[in-house]
Design a protein around this motif. Sequence first.
Motif, short mmCIF file in Angstrom:
data_model
loop_
_atom_site.label_atom_id
_atom_site.label_comp_id
_atom_site.label_asym_id
_atom_site.label_seq_id
_atom_site.Cartn_x
_atom_site.Cartn_y
_atom_site.Cartn_z
N GLY A 66 18.86 67.78 23.13
CA GLY A 66 18.77 68.03 24.69
C GLY A 66 19.80 69.10 24.96
O GLY A 66 19.92 70.05 25.83
N GLY A 67 21.25 68.82 24.32
CA GLY A 67 22.39 69.63 24.57
C GLY A 67 21.94 70.98 24.21
O GLY A 67 22.42 71.91 24.94
N GLY A 68 21.60 71.17 22.92
CA GLY A 68 21.18 72.32 22.47
C GLY A 68 20.22 73.39 23.25
O GLY A 68 20.52 74.46 23.69
N LEU A 69 19.30 72.61 23.81
CA LEU A 69 18.28 73.15 24.83
C LEU A 69 18.95 73.42 25.99
O LEU A 69 18.62 74.59 26.33
CB LEU A 69 17.02 72.34 24.83
CG LEU A 69 16.20 71.97 23.55
CD1 LEU A 69 15.26 71.11 23.85
CD2 LEU A 69 15.60 73.25 23.21
N SER A 70 19.82 72.64 26.61
CA SER A 70 20.49 72.75 27.70
C SER A 70 21.37 74.16 27.77
O SER A 70 21.42 75.15 28.39
CB SER A 70 21.36 71.49 28.14
OG SER A 70 20.72 70.57 28.53
N VAL A 71 21.90 74.41 26.56
CA VAL A 71 23.01 75.45 26.52
C VAL A 71 22.03 76.54 26.32
O VAL A 71 22.45 77.80 26.83
CB VAL A 71 24.01 75.20 25.10
CG1 VAL A 71 24.53 76.61 24.61
CG2 VAL A 71 25.04 74.18 25.39
N GLY A 72 21.05 76.65 25.50
CA GLY A 72 20.24 77.73 25.35
C GLY A 72 19.61 78.24 26.87
O GLY A 72 19.60 79.30 27.17
N GLY A 73 19.28 77.12 27.42
CA GLY A 73 18.74 77.53 29.02
C GLY A 73 20.08 77.95 29.93
O GLY A 73 19.60 79.11 30.54
N ILE A 74 21.03 77.57 29.84
CA ILE A 74 22.43 78.06 30.38
C ILE A 74 22.43 79.61 30.08
O ILE A 74 22.74 80.38 30.84
CB ILE A 74 23.37 77.12 30.31
CG1 ILE A 74 23.19 75.78 30.89
CG2 ILE A 74 24.67 77.89 30.88
CD1 ILE A 74 24.27 74.82 30.66
N LEU A 75 22.37 79.78 28.82
CA LEU A 75 22.69 81.11 28.29
C LEU A 75 21.72 82.05 28.86
O LEU A 75 21.95 83.08 29.15
CB LEU A 75 22.63 81.17 26.79
CG LEU A 75 23.16 82.46 26.18
CD1 LEU A 75 24.57 82.91 26.48
CD2 LEU A 75 23.06 82.13 24.58
N ALA A 76 20.41 81.50 28.65
CA ALA A 76 19.57 82.74 29.06
C ALA A 76 19.30 82.86 30.77
O ALA A 76 19.53 83.82 31.26
CB ALA A 76 17.84 81.89 28.79
N GLY A 77 19.99 81.83 31.50
CA GLY A 77 19.66 81.62 32.93
C GLY A 77 21.25 82.51 33.47
O GLY A 77 21.03 83.24 34.44
N ALA A 78 22.07 82.35 32.74
CA ALA A 78 23.55 82.98 32.98
C ALA A 78 23.23 84.62 32.70
O ALA A 78 23.70 85.50 33.58
CB ALA A 78 24.78 82.57 32.28
N ILE A 79 22.88 85.02 31.63
CA ILE A 79 22.42 86.37 31.09
C ILE A 79 21.66 86.99 31.92
O ILE A 79 21.84 88.23 32.71
CB ILE A 79 22.12 86.40 29.77
CG1 ILE A 79 23.32 85.97 28.87
CG2 ILE A 79 21.81 87.79 29.30
CD1 ILE A 79 22.96 86.15 27.33
N GLY A 80 20.40 86.42 32.39
CA GLY A 80 19.41 86.75 33.26
C GLY A 80 20.13 87.14 34.83
O GLY A 80 20.01 88.01 35.39
N GLY A 81 20.84 86.02 35.13
CA GLY A 81 21.44 86.15 36.44
C GLY A 81 22.58 87.51 36.59
O GLY A 81 22.64 87.98 37.34
N LEU A 82 23.41 87.71 35.35
CA LEU A 82 24.36 88.66 35.21
C LEU A 82 23.60 90.03 35.35
O LEU A 82 23.78 91.05 36.29
CB LEU A 82 24.87 88.68 34.19
CG LEU A 82 26.01 87.66 33.82
CD1 LEU A 82 26.66 87.60 32.45
CD2 LEU A 82 27.29 88.12 34.84
N ALA A 83 22.52 90.32 34.95
CA ALA A 83 21.48 91.33 34.95
C ALA A 83 21.08 91.51 36.23
O ALA A 83 20.67 92.30 37.13
CB ALA A 83 20.48 91.20 34.11
N MET A 84 20.47 90.37 37.00
CA MET A 84 20.02 90.52 38.33
C MET A 84 21.00 90.60 39.41
O MET A 84 20.51 91.22 40.47
CB MET A 84 19.31 88.98 38.61
CG MET A 84 18.21 88.66 37.84
SD MET A 84 17.41 86.89 38.19
CE MET A 84 17.40 86.85 40.09
#
Length: 129
Positions: A66-84
């Motif tokens: 769950g931690g690995g999936l959470s980190v992956g989600g945070i990474l994707a969410g943050a990178i997408g957020g930076l682009a947005m």
Amino acid sequence: MLVAAYAFAYLRYRPLDPHDPFMVKFAIGGLAVPMHFFGAALALLLVPLQASVRIRQRWPTLHRIGGGLSVGGILAGAIGGLAMATQAHRGWTTGVPFTLLALTWLTVTGLGVRHAMQRDFAAHRRWML
């Protein structure tokens, strides 16, 4: 959970109103919007489970997965957020806070992961909470 449900629903159905500049920016945002919505929604759903002492103690492997999936989600969410953030609807007044939030999310998560890998679980827990 409601915010995550909204994000997943938005990914499934996005009505485009060409007269709404906010929706138009989302539509031309490319992968940034779905990346942010999916990653952040995944993190919003998983992170509360990660904080559960019961799950952590009874099923440590589940906690790590769950931690690995959470980190992956945070990474994707943050990178997408930076682009947005570069195309924020209200310009720099919304883009700067969005950028700062994404960078904070990446920093805090990175520090938490580092402490877990160093087996400093007390520091890991503090950063994750």
